[in-house]
Enzyme design. Sequence first.
Site: not given
Ligand code: ADP
Ligand code: MN
Length: 515
Positions: A259-266, A404
């Site tokens: 996931s690529t968000g505004k404040e984080s990338v996962v 949130d």
């Molecule tokens: P943001 O602030 O960008 O919304 P999130 O913590 O919600 O950050 O993470 C973004 C996305 O990444 C989530 O919607 C989810 O799909 C995926 N994600 C985040 N943490 C996990 C995790 N521990 N396991 C699986 N997917 C995750």
């Molecule tokens: Mn989120």
Amino acid sequence: MDPVGVAAAPDAGPGPAWRSKCPWGAPNTTSISCSLADVMSEQLAKELQLEEENAAFPEVVAVAEGPFITGENIDTSSDLMLAQMLQMEFDREYDAQLRREEKKINGDSKVSISFENYRKVHPYDSDSSEDEVDWQDTRHDPYRADKPTTTPRRGFIGKGKDITTKHDEVVCGRKNTARMENFAPEFQVGDGIGMDLKLSNQVFNALKQHAYSEERRSARLHEKKEHSTAEKAVDPKTRLLLYKMVNAGMLETITGCISTGKESVVFHAYGGKSATEDKVIPPECAIKVFKTTLNEFKNRDKYIKDDYRFKDRFSKLNPRKIIRMWAEKEMHNLTRMQNAGIPCPQVVILKKHVLVMSFIGQDQVPAPKLKDVTLSSEDMKKAYYQILNMMQQLYKECNLVHADLSEYNMLWHDGKVWLIDVSQSVEPTHPHGLEFLFRDCRNVSQFFQKGGVAEALNERELFNAVSGLNITADNVVDFQAEIEALEKMNEDHVQNHGKKLSMFSSNGDPPIYDE
Ligand code: ADP
Ligand code: MN
């Protein structure tokens, strides 16, 4: 420290042009487009070398004091690392020399000159020992103090509908103005707060739309220049941090971006072996990288500086430290939740702005968000009661409000709901804690009411059920007014006594709902 001067100065030397354009941009002078998986593979060192040797050195300097270099396990396999170490040493000596000269020139003179701007290692870029503290109890969330002191909160007067409604509009308008700071950093929002501008919801939404489309447009432009999105997502420093984790064997491989968000990338990663025996690294991990985009935080500076609660604490912190506090906060909150037995990712490790946790999902496929999954009516009902329970536990046992909570931050995995994304979660006595809780309740109620759960409480009932408060207002406007009045009482109490009221639990414990 002057934030402008600081932001302008980190490159003591000929900074490459890309750097000033996009802090997240990868130095792409020579490297060809490649996927993240490639970058995170064995060839990383080589790639980094290629990329970064071609990039200017100042960028490299900034990483120099990272954990890679300081630990016993100095990594000498990479020429880049060696180069960084040498450069760091050189810069240190250079700065020491400057300091000596500065001292010599200034002597005992009352008027002194500063060579600060000539230093190679700026305080801003350098990692002081303080930075090495991986986490601390960050009880306050600096970013939620979004009510600038220039627009003091007025308590609501009376319960009359007219007064409340009008007041609500004013507060709403101010809130909207304040919320503009959440727009992309490039988006010039002016000083609406300074002039106590009140934006109507309509105007705000139009602006928001515009800001988002602008953001997308500029993102597209960037994307053309940069490589893939995943590539763009992490800056060289972060890549080094990740590389180090793989190198140390803690992570097996980093497979790709979830996931690529505004404040984080996962990212997703396969777990490796732990250095200590008492800790087990989950087979699959999620790596949340908090973006260290500096611009966004310059804007927020004033709120923090002007807020009496944060003055002492945050005046000394630079933006990079503040972003780390977000990561710390997420870790801290996750730990609290874990302790309460709430299904959530388990913290593996926190390194600066990078949080590694257990992966919710399987075989690289993340569990679907509640909004994306179609549940049977039975499961839907089950999910509802589970969430109700979790909200109560979160409030009562963890002393937290998610802030949130919605179908976007709840994952469906293993036949149950998992809570994620808690960096913004606050304690209920936070100046806006109850408002956040109400918003959470609204999201949850609406989602399940729309989803056909007949038992779902409405937002007000849910709020009372979670908080244990007994707000009797029979309409949303009055209800919110009472919430704000409670918050105001708490604020006043803090102002006068420097302590928080424990009033939020004065009605006794919230009832725990069971199916
Ligand atoms: P943001 O602030 O960008 O919304 P999130 O913590 O919600 O950050 O993470 C973004 C996305 O990444 C989530 O919607 C989810 O799909 C995926 N994600 C985040 N943490 C996990 C995790 N521990 N396991 C699986 N997917 C995750
Ligand atoms: Mn989120």
